[in-house]
Design a protein around this motif. Structure first.
Motif, short mmCIF file in Angstrom:
data_model
loop_
_atom_site.label_atom_id
_atom_site.label_comp_id
_atom_site.label_asym_id
_atom_site.label_seq_id
_atom_site.Cartn_x
_atom_site.Cartn_y
_atom_site.Cartn_z
N TYR A 16 0.82 -1.23 0.00
CA TYR A 16 0.00 0.00 0.00
C TYR A 16 0.84 1.27 0.00
O TYR A 16 0.47 2.27 -0.60
N ASN A 17 1.98 1.24 0.72
CA ASN A 17 2.79 2.46 0.82
C ASN A 17 3.53 2.76 -0.49
O ASN A 17 3.77 3.90 -0.82
N PHE A 18 3.91 1.68 -1.22
CA PHE A 18 4.72 1.87 -2.44
C PHE A 18 4.14 1.19 -3.67
O PHE A 18 3.76 1.85 -4.63
N GLU A 19 4.10 -0.14 -3.61
CA GLU A 19 3.81 -0.96 -4.80
C GLU A 19 2.56 -0.48 -5.57
O GLU A 19 2.64 -0.18 -6.76
N ALA A 20 1.42 -0.39 -4.87
CA ALA A 20 0.17 -0.03 -5.54
C ALA A 20 0.13 1.45 -5.91
O ALA A 20 -0.79 1.91 -6.60
N LEU A 21 1.11 2.20 -5.44
CA LEU A 21 1.20 3.62 -5.81
C LEU A 21 2.21 3.79 -6.96
O LEU A 21 2.80 4.84 -7.14
N ASN A 22 2.40 2.69 -7.70
CA ASN A 22 3.27 2.73 -8.88
C ASN A 22 4.74 2.95 -8.51
O ASN A 22 5.48 3.61 -9.25
N ILE A 23 5.13 2.42 -7.33
CA ILE A 23 6.55 2.51 -6.93
C ILE A 23 7.06 1.08 -6.71
O ILE A 23 7.04 0.57 -5.59
N PRO A 24 7.51 0.40 -7.77
CA PRO A 24 7.99 -0.97 -7.60
C PRO A 24 9.27 -1.03 -6.76
O PRO A 24 9.94 0.00 -6.58
N ALA A 25 9.58 -2.23 -6.27
CA ALA A 25 10.70 -2.40 -5.32
C ALA A 25 12.02 -1.86 -5.86
O ALA A 25 12.81 -1.28 -5.11
N HIS A 26 12.26 -2.01 -7.16
CA HIS A 26 13.56 -1.61 -7.71
C HIS A 26 13.63 -0.12 -8.00
O HIS A 26 14.68 0.38 -8.35
N HIS A 27 12.49 0.61 -7.87
CA HIS A 27 12.43 1.96 -8.42
C HIS A 27 13.18 2.99 -7.57
O HIS A 27 12.99 3.05 -6.35
N PRO A 28 14.04 3.81 -8.20
CA PRO A 28 14.83 4.78 -7.44
C PRO A 28 13.99 5.83 -6.71
O PRO A 28 14.47 6.45 -5.75
N SER A 29 12.70 6.01 -7.13
CA SER A 29 11.89 7.04 -6.46
C SER A 29 11.60 6.67 -5.00
O SER A 29 11.16 7.51 -4.22
N ARG A 30 11.86 5.41 -4.61
CA ARG A 30 11.69 5.03 -3.19
C ARG A 30 12.58 5.88 -2.29
O ARG A 30 12.30 6.05 -1.11
N ASP A 31 13.64 6.38 -2.91
CA ASP A 31 14.57 7.24 -2.19
C ASP A 31 13.94 8.53 -1.67
O ASP A 31 14.45 9.15 -0.75
N MET A 32 12.82 8.93 -2.30
CA MET A 32 12.16 10.18 -1.88
C MET A 32 11.60 10.06 -0.46
O MET A 32 11.33 11.05 0.19
N TRP A 33 11.38 8.84 -0.02
CA TRP A 33 10.81 8.63 1.32
C TRP A 33 11.78 7.84 2.19
O TRP A 33 11.98 6.64 1.96
N SER A 34 12.39 8.52 3.13
CA SER A 34 13.35 7.84 4.01
C SER A 34 12.56 6.97 4.98
O SER A 34 12.08 7.44 6.01
#
Ligand code: FA5
Length: 337
Positions: A138-156
């Motif tokens: 819910y926090n990432f995957e379904a918001l179009n942020i897959p595990a490998h995606h560098p945009s995960r970096d936006m959220w520490s």
């Protein structure tokens, strides 16, 4: 009889001269006690001729009564005196002003939160809630942020265990609501969020209000219109705000909204990091990929979403130059609101 009179005279003088309770009690024992002077005399009554006994008995009794009377008088005078003394000591000044009760106030964060929710409920949005402890999905995957995606970096992100984490934004509630409800919908989500972040404008725990609206033919103009009305409500029309192009994986196109820094009036300071602006929210048109996760048809529906930082709004509204003041519970700070 002379002896009785002598005892009575002596007792009268002694009692009238007494100045304290204890001496008075001693005198009572001396004259009226079991072995007192008058009681002693009674013992000798038997030695008198029978004809004189009643006269003598009466004289002793009268003397006893008189002495008792004198003692009682003195006793009540002592009591009056001590009452007066204690009244003087415990004097109550009913003209003194009272001590005001300290009343609690609503915390500035709750106050701004309530105000924001009120504005959106006037614009027709309903309220939804979601859990603080979330899953990666819910926090990432379904918001179009897959595990490998560098945009995960936006959220520490602060992880609990495995795929379980403390939500980094209120956006997962978009998915939770859209999974259960079909469009049209307009929802706001207040809540606490968590990030490994800390300075004068960043806190590890802070508050966001998520908002999203999905219907047919929703445009970027609708997003701008709704957010501009909201900003006018909260800051007044004279406050300068700007929409700045930005990027979020779950919106396309995306924009961030900045409000002119209250500390420096736009000249640049440590709070706005020299830019003259403070960012208060992220927003954009919901990415069609997000709709696929909740089984909405992106050909039929479109929508906008935004995520607002409540602390930032409170800082701008009240001219607060350090976010940490909100959490220190210093009464001198809190009483000002
Ligand atoms: C987000 O969290 C997106 N979920 C917002 C969003 C929602 C975009 C829906 C598009 C659609 P961002 O990381 O920029 O975006 O945070 C949003 C707001 O939260 C910021 O504008 C800021 O006001 C506030 N904020 C972010 N980090 C902190 C922090 N550490 N302390 C206090 N406020 C913060």
């Amino acid at each position: 009889m002379e002896r009785v009179r002598a005892i009575l005279d002596e007792a009268s003088v002694m009692i009238s001269g007494v100045e304290d309770q204890r001496t008075l009690e001693d005198l009572r024992v001396k004259y009226l006690g079991k072995k007192g002077l008058l009681t002693e005399l009674i013992k000798y009554l038997g030695d008198l001729p029978a004809a004189e006994r009643p006269k003598m008995g009466k004289a002793i009794n009268d003397a006893k009564n008189q002495i008792q009377h004198l003692i009682s008088d003195k006793q009540s005078r002592f009591e009056d005196l001590s009452k007066q003394k204690s009244l003087q000591k415990d004097i109550l000044d009913i003209t003194l002003p009272g001590r005001a009760e300290k009343t609690g106030k609503i915390h500035p964060i709750s106050r701004v939160m309530n105000e924001v929710l009120e504005v959106f409920s006037k614009l027709g949005f309903s309220i939804a809630y979601g859990p603080d402890v979330e899953t990666d999905y819910y926090n990432f995957e379904a918001l179009n942020i897959p595990a490998h995606h560098p945009s995960r970096d936006m959220w520490s992100t602060l992880y609990v265990e495995g795929d379980v984490l403390l939500r980094t934004h209120t956006s997962p509630v978009q998915i939770r609501v859209m999974e259960k409800q079909n469009p049209p919908l307009a929802v706001v989500v207040p809540g606490r969020v968590y990030r490994r972040d800390a300075d004068v404008t960043h806190s590890t725990v802070f508050h966001q209000v998520e908002g999203f609206l999905v219907d047919r033919d929703v445009t970027f103009g609708d997003l701008k219109g709704a957010l501009t009305s909201f900003l006018h409500y909260i800051f007044g029309r004279q406050k300068k705000v700007r929409f700045r192009p930005s990027y979020f994986p779950f919106t396309e196109p995306s924009a961030e909204v900045d409000v002119q820094c209250v500390m420096c009036g736009g000249d640049g300071c440590r709070i706005c990091k020299g830019t003259g602006w403070i960012e208060i929210l992220g927003s954009g048109m919901i990415d069609p990929n997000v709709f696929k996760y909740v089984k909405y048809d992106p050909e039929k529906f479109s929508g906008f979403a935004f995520g607002l930082g409540i602390e930032r709004v409170a800082m701008l509204k009240y001219g607060i130059d350090d976010i940490r003041l909100f959490y220190q519970n210093d009464l001198r700070f809190l009483r000002q609101f």
